[in-house]
Design a protein around this motif. Sequence first.
Motif, PDB file in Angstrom:
ATOM      1  N   ILE A 190     -76.879 -37.319 -24.415  1.00 11.59           N
ATOM      2  CA  ILE A 190     -75.890 -38.135 -23.698  1.00 11.59           C
ATOM      3  C   ILE A 190     -74.486 -37.595 -23.966  1.00 11.59           C
ATOM      4  O   ILE A 190     -73.669 -37.447 -23.063  1.00 11.59           O
ATOM      5  N   GLU A 191     -74.211 -37.286 -25.238  1.00 13.77           N
ATOM      6  CA  GLU A 191     -72.898 -36.744 -25.608  1.00 13.77           C
ATOM      7  C   GLU A 191     -72.625 -35.437 -24.870  1.00 13.77           C
ATOM      8  O   GLU A 191     -71.542 -35.236 -24.310  1.00 13.77           O
ATOM      9  N   GLN A 212     -61.696 -40.645 -17.773  1.00 14.16           N
ATOM     10  CA  GLN A 212     -62.689 -41.725 -17.837  1.00 14.16           C
ATOM     11  C   GLN A 212     -63.949 -41.283 -18.576  1.00 14.16           C
ATOM     12  O   GLN A 212     -64.467 -42.006 -19.438  1.00 14.16           O
ATOM     13  N   GLN A 213     -64.454 -40.084 -18.253  1.00  9.50           N
ATOM     14  CA  GLN A 213     -65.673 -39.599 -18.894  1.00  9.50           C
ATOM     15  C   GLN A 213     -65.464 -39.338 -20.383  1.00  9.50           C
ATOM     16  O   GLN A 213     -66.328 -39.640 -21.207  1.00  9.50           O
ATOM     17  N   ALA A 214     -64.304 -38.790 -20.743  1.00  9.08           N
ATOM     18  CA  ALA A 214     -64.013 -38.537 -22.151  1.00  9.08           C
ATOM     19  C   ALA A 214     -63.943 -39.843 -22.936  1.00  9.08           C
ATOM     20  O   ALA A 214     -64.475 -39.947 -24.051  1.00  9.08           O
ATOM     21  N   GLN A 215     -63.316 -40.856 -22.354  1.00  7.23           N
ATOM     22  CA  GLN A 215     -63.209 -42.140 -23.044  1.00  7.23           C
ATOM     23  C   GLN A 215     -64.566 -42.832 -23.145  1.00  7.23           C
ATOM     24  O   GLN A 215     -64.852 -43.513 -24.142  1.00  7.23           O
ATOM     25  N   LEU A 216     -65.408 -42.652 -22.134  1.00  6.83           N
ATOM     26  CA  LEU A 216     -66.759 -43.208 -22.192  1.00  6.83           C
ATOM     27  C   LEU A 216     -67.527 -42.606 -23.368  1.00  6.83           C
ATOM     28  O   LEU A 216     -68.228 -43.313 -24.101  1.00  6.83           O
ATOM     29  N   ASN A 234     -68.713 -36.181 -35.321  1.00  4.06           N
ATOM     30  CA  ASN A 234     -68.134 -34.871 -35.606  1.00  4.06           C
ATOM     31  C   ASN A 234     -68.938 -33.760 -34.932  1.00  4.06           C
ATOM     32  O   ASN A 234     -69.011 -32.651 -35.428  1.00  4.06           O
ATOM     33  N   THR A 235     -69.522 -34.094 -33.784  1.00  5.05           N
ATOM     34  CA  THR A 235     -70.276 -33.095 -33.027  1.00  5.05           C
ATOM     35  C   THR A 235     -69.339 -32.327 -32.103  1.00  5.05           C
ATOM     36  O   THR A 235     -68.192 -32.719 -31.880  1.00  5.05           O
ATOM     37  N   GLU A 236     -69.854 -31.245 -31.564  1.00  6.85           N
ATOM     38  CA  GLU A 236     -69.046 -30.422 -30.667  1.00  6.85           C
ATOM     39  C   GLU A 236     -68.616 -31.191 -29.432  1.00  6.85           C
ATOM     40  O   GLU A 236     -67.497 -31.029 -28.939  1.00  6.85           O
ATOM     41  N   ALA A 237     -69.502 -32.041 -28.912  1.00  6.31           N
ATOM     42  CA  ALA A 237     -69.161 -32.810 -27.719  1.00  6.31           C
ATOM     43  C   ALA A 237     -67.928 -33.677 -27.956  1.00  6.31           C
ATOM     44  O   ALA A 237     -67.059 -33.808 -27.079  1.00  6.31           O
ATOM     45  N   PHE A 238     -67.837 -34.278 -29.159  1.00  8.81           N
ATOM     46  CA  PHE A 238     -66.666 -35.091 -29.471  1.00  8.81           C
ATOM     47  C   PHE A 238     -65.410 -34.243 -29.576  1.00  8.81           C
ATOM     48  O   PHE A 238     -64.335 -34.649 -29.131  1.00  8.81           O
TER      49      PHE A 238
END
Length: 527
Positions: A190-191, A212-216, A234-238
């Motif tokens: 999902i991330e 919007q997608q980043a805040q979701l 602390n994953t790459e997606a974050f």
Amino acid sequence: MASVHESLYFNPMMTNGVVHANIFGIKDWVTPYKIAVLVLLHEMSTTKPMALLDRRRLNKLILPLQQGPDLTLEQFLKIVEECCLRMVNAVKLRLLLMADGELQDMEHFFTILPNAFSDSEAFKTSVVGLFMRQMLLAYNKLSFSQYLASLGIQSLVKQGAKQGMPANKLLDALRGTDIMHWKQSLSELIEISLAQTTSIWRMYGKSTMARQQAQLLLNMNSLEPVNFSVQQNNTEAFAVALCHLADLHAEQGLYAVVSDIMKHLKQQFPPHTQHAKLWMLCDLKIQFEKAMNDGKYHLAEPHVTAISALNSTEGLYRKAQLLKALNQTSEASKILQQLQQQCEKSKNIEMTIRVMLASAELHWDSSGFATALPLLLQALSLSRQHNLQRLTSETLLHLAFTQLMLGIPEQALVLVQDVLESVLAHGSLIDKGRALLLAARCQMALAGAAAQEHRLTALEQAVHTLDEAAVYFSQLDCKERMRDIHYLQARLHHTLGNIAQRNKCSMLFRLLDQELPSSGMTVVSHL
């Protein structure tokens, strides 16, 4: 801005897939790089005979590869090649077979992997053996046929984005797998999907949707808890999502918010950790753009060196920008030509278009406005072909400015009005201000040729448009642009007979002109 460092959009770890599994209390990652290391171990075990010196070199190589950060495929193969040319060919062949055969060859490899080490004490007791057993357990624990299928779709979406497919088709492709991810609470996938969607929207110039997608992603409640109920963030997606948000806030002049985001990134991803490069590059680019907007070129110069150390392409582009601002056009032109060749070879479409726009601006500086047209038309064709809306708008503004300088303000104003809505909706403050400033200049040019009864109205409209542009530039504290605004305002108020307003604008212009270093550019010669 170029936002647009490519790793913020499609980092190899994200697009090729990352799968997490918690084994023995340790967070283990089954990544393409880890699979490549397993392939190397397998080939070392099954390749016989092997020269003693080659084997010793490879044995020394294994532990750093296992314990170090993930590398790109090119970096990995280069390191292995330096140790043993024969081995790199075998590893490359195995990886190609796995890539071509997709799931079947992947599962076959993990099935035969333990057989090569079943009689080895090292497999049972060594650090390398522990690594292999953890990867095998992580792989077997997963329903690998599924969030492999998901990862395959995400990889295809990446390729589709690079080829310019419309955003709606790419997002439709992701939607089916996203439903499965949410149903099965596959938080890692999902991330990745949300981070990739953020990247797609940004690349296509839709900043509101990207935000919007980043805040979701940042507000997800389904994150897998780690020790003591602390959420895994602390994953790459974050890191990617936070960098996007930092960029988006910087574009709107909200530097205090950017500072808070960067502070958080530095805490979550310290400089020595795997994904720190993302926020380092993002921070440097933001600082560079701010210095350039402020006209403080001496502050921008050290940022160019630091950016180049992290990404040579981004560094070259910003070096050319700085040299152009310093009126060193010959040196800037050489760098842009070099960068153009690199981008065409690597098929970096976004940077190719930006280089074309920068090259066209160099033609402006030499008053070669007509010679800039072929470059701009080529950039427009590329940006439309790849559905890059923001770059399309920027290119159209460049075309409009060229037409204005060639003496056809009517057509120039039509182009500006065509893109103004998109720029005001999704553009940065600097983009909004530049578009309105250009619109005002077109209105001034048309007013000069208008009949007497319409001229006053046209000039007042230009004053109003300049006032709007000044709002955006003042929010950025962009003194160079404000100097241009005050110059044009003084001229308009003089023509309209507004003596007090003319004197005020003239004084503000003079103060800024004395404060700012001369760049060799005037309001007449740049967008």
